[in-house]
Scaffold this motif. Sequence first.
Motif, PDB file in Angstrom:
ATOM      1  N   TYR A  66       0.587  -1.069   0.039  1.00 36.35           N
ATOM      2  CA  TYR A  66      -0.169   0.182  -0.122  1.00 36.35           C
ATOM      3  C   TYR A  66       1.016   1.495  -0.181  1.00 36.35           C
ATOM      4  CZ  TYR A  66      -3.617   3.450   1.373  1.00 36.35           C
ATOM      5  OH  TYR A  66      -3.823   4.952   1.198  1.00 36.35           O
ATOM      6  N   PHE A  67       1.905   1.195   0.860  1.00 37.29           N
ATOM      7  CA  PHE A  67       3.201   2.261   0.938  1.00 37.29           C
ATOM      8  C   PHE A  67       3.653   2.754  -0.645  1.00 37.29           C
ATOM      9  CE2 PHE A  67       3.295   1.730   5.593  1.00 37.29           C
ATOM     10  CZ  PHE A  67       2.188   2.515   6.210  1.00 37.29           C
ATOM     11  N   ALA A  68       4.034   1.701  -1.189  1.00 37.70           N
ATOM     12  CA  ALA A  68       5.114   1.456  -2.817  1.00 37.70           C
ATOM     13  C   ALA A  68       3.710   2.563  -3.702  1.00 37.70           C
ATOM     14  CB  ALA A  68       4.855   0.413  -3.057  1.00 37.70           C
ATOM     15  N   ILE A  69       2.010   1.963  -3.204  1.00 34.57           N
ATOM     16  CA  ILE A  69       1.026   2.277  -4.286  1.00 34.57           C
ATOM     17  C   ILE A  69       1.589   4.246  -4.109  1.00 34.57           C
ATOM     18  CG2 ILE A  69      -1.587   2.385  -4.649  1.00 34.57           C
ATOM     19  CD1 ILE A  69      -1.198  -0.653  -3.931  1.00 34.57           C
ATOM     20  N   CYS A  70       1.686   3.926  -2.171  1.00 34.18           N
ATOM     21  CA  CYS A  70       1.313   5.298  -2.513  1.00 34.18           C
ATOM     22  C   CYS A  70       2.096   6.793  -2.652  1.00 34.18           C
ATOM     23  CB  CYS A  70       1.020   5.918  -1.120  1.00 34.18           C
ATOM     24  SG  CYS A  70      -0.393   5.152  -0.136  1.00 34.18           S
ATOM     25  N   GLN A  71       3.481   5.872  -2.806  1.00 32.03           N
ATOM     26  CA  GLN A  71       4.582   6.532  -3.512  1.00 32.03           C
ATOM     27  C   GLN A  71       4.679   6.487  -4.534  1.00 32.03           C
ATOM     28  OE1 GLN A  71       8.701   3.889  -2.365  1.00 32.03           O
ATOM     29  NE2 GLN A  71       8.966   4.699  -0.949  1.00 32.03           N
ATOM     30  N   THR A  72       3.673   5.924  -5.606  1.00 34.22           N
ATOM     31  CA  THR A  72       4.094   5.221  -7.278  1.00 34.22           C
ATOM     32  C   THR A  72       2.423   6.979  -7.568  1.00 34.22           C
ATOM     33  OG1 THR A  72       4.336   3.759  -7.483  1.00 34.22           O
ATOM     34  CG2 THR A  72       3.031   4.643  -8.869  1.00 34.22           C
ATOM     35  N   ALA A  73       2.079   7.190  -6.205  1.00 36.47           N
ATOM     36  CA  ALA A  73       0.409   8.095  -7.033  1.00 36.47           C
ATOM     37  C   ALA A  73       0.882   9.405  -6.490  1.00 36.47           C
ATOM     38  CB  ALA A  73      -0.575   7.578  -6.136  1.00 36.47           C
ATOM     39  N   GLY A  74       2.241  10.032  -6.038  1.00 36.67           N
ATOM     40  CA  GLY A  74       2.786  11.158  -5.478  1.00 36.67           C
ATOM     41  C   GLY A  74       0.926  11.259  -4.120  1.00 36.67           C
ATOM     42  N   ARG A  75       0.850  13.018  -5.026  1.00 32.55           N
ATOM     43  CA  ARG A  75       0.328  13.479  -4.088  1.00 32.55           C
ATOM     44  C   ARG A  75      -1.192  12.961  -4.228  1.00 32.55           C
ATOM     45  NH1 ARG A  75       2.559  17.509  -1.357  1.00 32.55           N
ATOM     46  NH2 ARG A  75       4.818  18.249  -1.190  1.00 32.55           N
ATOM     47  N   LYS A  76      -1.706  12.036  -5.350  1.00 29.86           N
ATOM     48  CA  LYS A  76      -3.028  12.197  -5.083  1.00 29.86           C
ATOM     49  C   LYS A  76      -3.560  10.701  -3.895  1.00 29.86           C
ATOM     50  CE  LYS A  76      -2.790  12.565 -10.454  1.00 29.86           C
ATOM     51  NZ  LYS A  76      -2.748  12.146 -11.423  1.00 29.86           N
ATOM     52  N   MET A  77      -5.074  10.917  -3.646  1.00 25.89           N
ATOM     53  CA  MET A  77      -4.999  10.035  -2.655  1.00 25.89           C
ATOM     54  C   MET A  77      -5.458   8.537  -2.972  1.00 25.89           C
ATOM     55  SD  MET A  77      -8.015   8.112  -1.568  1.00 25.89           S
ATOM     56  CE  MET A  77      -9.964   9.272  -1.936  1.00 25.89           C
ATOM     57  N   GLY A 128     -10.249   7.392  -5.949  1.00 26.90           N
ATOM     58  CA  GLY A 128      -9.008   6.453  -4.568  1.00 26.90           C
ATOM     59  C   GLY A 128      -9.185   5.138  -4.904  1.00 26.90           C
ATOM     60  N   ILE A 129     -10.158   4.389  -4.726  1.00 26.56           N
ATOM     61  CA  ILE A 129     -10.258   2.891  -4.999  1.00 26.56           C
ATOM     62  C   ILE A 129     -10.012   2.488  -5.882  1.00 26.56           C
ATOM     63  CG2 ILE A 129     -12.582   2.735  -5.590  1.00 26.56           C
ATOM     64  CD1 ILE A 129     -10.320   0.158  -2.949  1.00 26.56           C
ATOM     65  N   ARG A 130     -10.204   3.306  -7.303  1.00 26.53           N
ATOM     66  CA  ARG A 130      -9.412   2.963  -8.881  1.00 26.53           C
ATOM     67  C   ARG A 130      -8.394   3.658  -9.024  1.00 26.53           C
ATOM     68  NH1 ARG A 130     -14.514   5.784 -10.479  1.00 26.53           N
ATOM     69  NH2 ARG A 130     -13.778   7.636 -10.737  1.00 26.53           N
ATOM     70  N   ARG A 131      -7.459   4.452  -8.182  1.00 26.99           N
ATOM     71  CA  ARG A 131      -6.138   4.320  -8.266  1.00 26.99           C
ATOM     72  C   ARG A 131      -5.515   2.871  -7.648  1.00 26.99           C
ATOM     73  NH1 ARG A 131      -7.099   9.391  -6.622  1.00 26.99           N
ATOM     74  NH2 ARG A 131      -6.765  10.248  -8.994  1.00 26.99           N
TER      75      ARG A 131
END
Length: 223
Positions: A66-77, A128-131
Amino acid sequence: MVFEGFILVGLLIVSTTAFFFYQKSARHRFLKEYQFHPSLKCRVMEKYPHLSKKQLDLVFDGLRDYFAICQTAGRKMVAMPSQVVDVAWHEFILSTQLYRNFCKKSFGRFLHHTPNEVRPKKNAACEGIRRAWRIACVHSDIDPSKPKSLPLIFLIDKKLRIKDGFHYSLNCRSRNNPSADYCASHIGCSASCAGGPSNGGSGGFWSSDSSSDTGSSCGGGGD
């Protein structure tokens, strides 16, 4: 003088770009190698005592994903697709200094946990869930529009039999799948939020800080 100015600007651009990629690589490496403190597993096990040590390890693999997903998403929720991983995240946040230090080294900022009900947009959970689905699929080499398997973060609640969890299926129309399952294969291609839990999950955005923390280990649960 003009030529020298172009050279200086070029060097500045090159050095800035190189630093950006170095920093990004360092954050990815830190997350990949990070060891979650054993005390966090103790606290997750208190809520889900049926989980074994191996299963608890899987939960924190999911948190890392999940944290890796957040890294890729940048500032997007990014929404949280798993209840048990969300619990692990909550427990991590409670170790405030440890979590601040982790966020600084993984994201460069503080990764906040934001409940759906306080989000400014009504469709934020759907976005957020789609991202989360798209990025998780890419990280797992899965076609998000035609998946043949589920990424760990979308699979784990069902795999570990989390009663209050979010259960996803590839084909919700199949007779072999319970109607209560969310349609994972619909998330990436649907304009609505029909594929995932519109009222569940937790998004993240950034802020700041650092430090460190320690704790203790514990025993494991049954299979």
